[in-house]
Write a protein that holds these residues in place. Sequence first.
Motif, PDB file in Angstrom:
ATOM      1  N   LEU A  71       2.853   0.220  -8.381  1.00  0.00           N
ATOM      2  CA  LEU A  71       2.716  -0.313  -7.440  1.00  0.00           C
ATOM      3  C   LEU A  71       4.512  -0.674  -6.979  1.00  0.00           C
ATOM      4  CD1 LEU A  71      -0.269  -3.033  -8.035  1.00  0.00           C
ATOM      5  CD2 LEU A  71       0.279  -0.664  -5.990  1.00  0.00           C
ATOM      6  N   THR A  72       4.971  -0.998  -8.060  1.00  0.00           N
ATOM      7  CA  THR A  72       6.498  -1.202  -7.602  1.00  0.00           C
ATOM      8  C   THR A  72       7.273   0.007  -6.804  1.00  0.00           C
ATOM      9  OG1 THR A  72       6.504  -2.746 -10.185  1.00  0.00           O
ATOM     10  CG2 THR A  72       8.969  -2.132  -8.773  1.00  0.00           C
ATOM     11  N   ALA A  73       7.019   1.796  -7.669  1.00  0.00           N
ATOM     12  CA  ALA A  73       7.515   2.341  -6.835  1.00  0.00           C
ATOM     13  C   ALA A  73       8.505   2.522  -5.888  1.00  0.00           C
ATOM     14  CB  ALA A  73       7.131   3.759  -8.018  1.00  0.00           C
ATOM     15  N   ALA A  76      10.538   0.244  -4.539  1.00  0.00           N
ATOM     16  CA  ALA A  76      12.077  -0.007  -5.283  1.00  0.00           C
ATOM     17  C   ALA A  76      12.597   1.307  -4.772  1.00  0.00           C
ATOM     18  CB  ALA A  76      11.857   1.161  -6.741  1.00  0.00           C
ATOM     19  N   ALA A  77      11.893   2.579  -4.093  1.00  0.00           N
ATOM     20  CA  ALA A  77      12.837   3.209  -3.651  1.00  0.00           C
ATOM     21  C   ALA A  77      13.134   2.900  -2.543  1.00  0.00           C
ATOM     22  CB  ALA A  77      11.133   4.463  -2.878  1.00  0.00           C
ATOM     23  N   VAL A 367       7.064   7.559  -0.285  1.00  0.00           N
ATOM     24  CA  VAL A 367       6.154   7.914   0.312  1.00  0.00           C
ATOM     25  C   VAL A 367       5.523   8.539  -0.749  1.00  0.00           C
ATOM     26  CG1 VAL A 367       4.578   9.716   1.385  1.00  0.00           C
ATOM     27  CG2 VAL A 367       6.245   8.643   2.432  1.00  0.00           C
ATOM     28  N   PHE A 368       6.016   9.083  -1.711  1.00  0.00           N
ATOM     29  CA  PHE A 368       6.087   9.705  -3.646  1.00  0.00           C
ATOM     30  C   PHE A 368       5.641   7.921  -3.915  1.00  0.00           C
ATOM     31  CE2 PHE A 368       6.740  10.659  -7.445  1.00  0.00           C
ATOM     32  CZ  PHE A 368       5.363  11.585  -7.719  1.00  0.00           C
ATOM     33  N   GLY A 369       6.719   7.071  -3.570  1.00  0.00           N
ATOM     34  CA  GLY A 369       6.484   5.468  -4.506  1.00  0.00           C
ATOM     35  C   GLY A 369       4.894   5.758  -4.166  1.00  0.00           C
ATOM     36  N   CYS A 374      -1.229   5.867  -6.627  1.00  0.00           N
ATOM     37  CA  CYS A 374      -2.361   6.397  -6.399  1.00  0.00           C
ATOM     38  C   CYS A 374      -2.820   6.838  -7.471  1.00  0.00           C
ATOM     39  CB  CYS A 374      -2.596   7.638  -4.722  1.00  0.00           C
ATOM     40  SG  CYS A 374      -2.338   6.476  -4.221  1.00  0.00           S
ATOM     41  N   HIS A 375      -1.603   7.523  -8.307  1.00  0.00           N
ATOM     42  CA  HIS A 375      -1.783   8.266  -9.291  1.00  0.00           C
ATOM     43  C   HIS A 375      -2.592   6.793 -10.246  1.00  0.00           C
ATOM     44  CE1 HIS A 375      -0.231   9.153 -13.370  1.00  0.00           C
ATOM     45  NE2 HIS A 375      -0.337  11.352 -12.398  1.00  0.00           N
TER      46      HIS A 375
END
Length: 446
Positions: A71-73, A76-77, A367-369, A374-375
Amino acid sequence: MSAVTRPSERTRAPRLHYAWVVAAVALLVLVGSAGFRSTPGLMMDALHVEFGWSHATVAGAVSVNLTLFGLTAPFAAALMDRFGVRLVVVCALLTISVGAGLTVMMTESWQLILCWGVMVGLGSGSMAGAFATTVTGRWFAARQGLVTGVLTAAGAAGNLVFMPLLAWMVQTQGWRTAVVVVSISATVVAVPVLLLMRERPSDLGLLPYGATEAPEVPKVEGSAILRSLRVLRRSLTDRAFWLLGSSFAICGATTAGLVGTHFIPAAHDHGMPVTTAASLLALVGVFDVVGTVASGWFTDRFDSRVLLVSYYGLRGVSLFLLPQLFAGSLQPPILAFIIFYGLDWVATVPPTIALCRREFGADAPVVFGWVLACHQIGAAVVAGLAGLARDSFGDYDLTWYAAGGLCAVAVVLCLALGPGISRPTPPPTPADAHHEATPRAAVTAD
């Protein structure tokens, strides 16, 4: 006349583009981050003996860590866009250092959850996939897939480098020595980030590696948290986000959630010694490095959708076959599965990032974060469900078959993405006007 210096010699570009220096620093950071995050699993028995904490209690701290890691990703981006990569990464490393160091003084289980679950989770999550996406997107116009693959493989490399050393320390020197080493190492890794990391090639008067013209640098102001949420809000209306997020949730479910968590007890159910099963799982990491780097190279050359369809399809077949491959001792069929599965483990990351860039342009890191979140959610859900299935049915066979079916669903989701086509870009809202990226229609895949 022979002594006259040619103009071309005076203006010759340096042989090593600084992008490779930045990539090397990022690799060091990601290797360390992966190794730091894995330490609590090595301390589980030691903490149980000293404090009487159950394995579930220690695992609870790991669960908090994994959740925050995902959830941080995206936040952070956005913080990297707002305040700079160097500042965010240094703060993240120091957060890991403080969190690990404070565990030396803990006496209650909630302190483990706070220090290793929350602090180390937040720190390591700040250096997750969004960090690699930001670095490659800013510094590389060519070889983006290859560099993304190498940085993604750093996670497996970190486990290979740190886990044997930290395991030896826990057994021979005690768990406190291990966490002190983690704390000091996180601080040491921050030094090359401070000295060598730069935000963009333009800071040094350079173009991105392989670029022929300077890219537009979007202006980013305002709250990074609000920007992350705005990007999520826009993404939720985009079919591509749902397809990428759902397929990547299946990726997490069938790797970290299922194989990473339950392979060892499943092999032990068939009579294989735990030490042998653990060695096989560690071997996955070796081939993970090879497979992910190769996937990055493929991503530079082939359609990312085709790659994902191949990866998920082959993964599904291997999971369908796995129940028949288990044996009480090390046999060639299970070794073949480990090699194949290791090559495929996180090979999905480079093409998924490439598709995020194709669909969302300069917002791709954020978006990838969210896709990475989801991963992690997929991994957490399936890790719990697989345990319930084992308790209910007495074995893991149904979970392997179900995971194979999920991979078939992922294949359909990736096919539904369709080829890259130009799409109109929605007009920016007033709150986003100051940082809107290049229109998505102008962005192509790697």
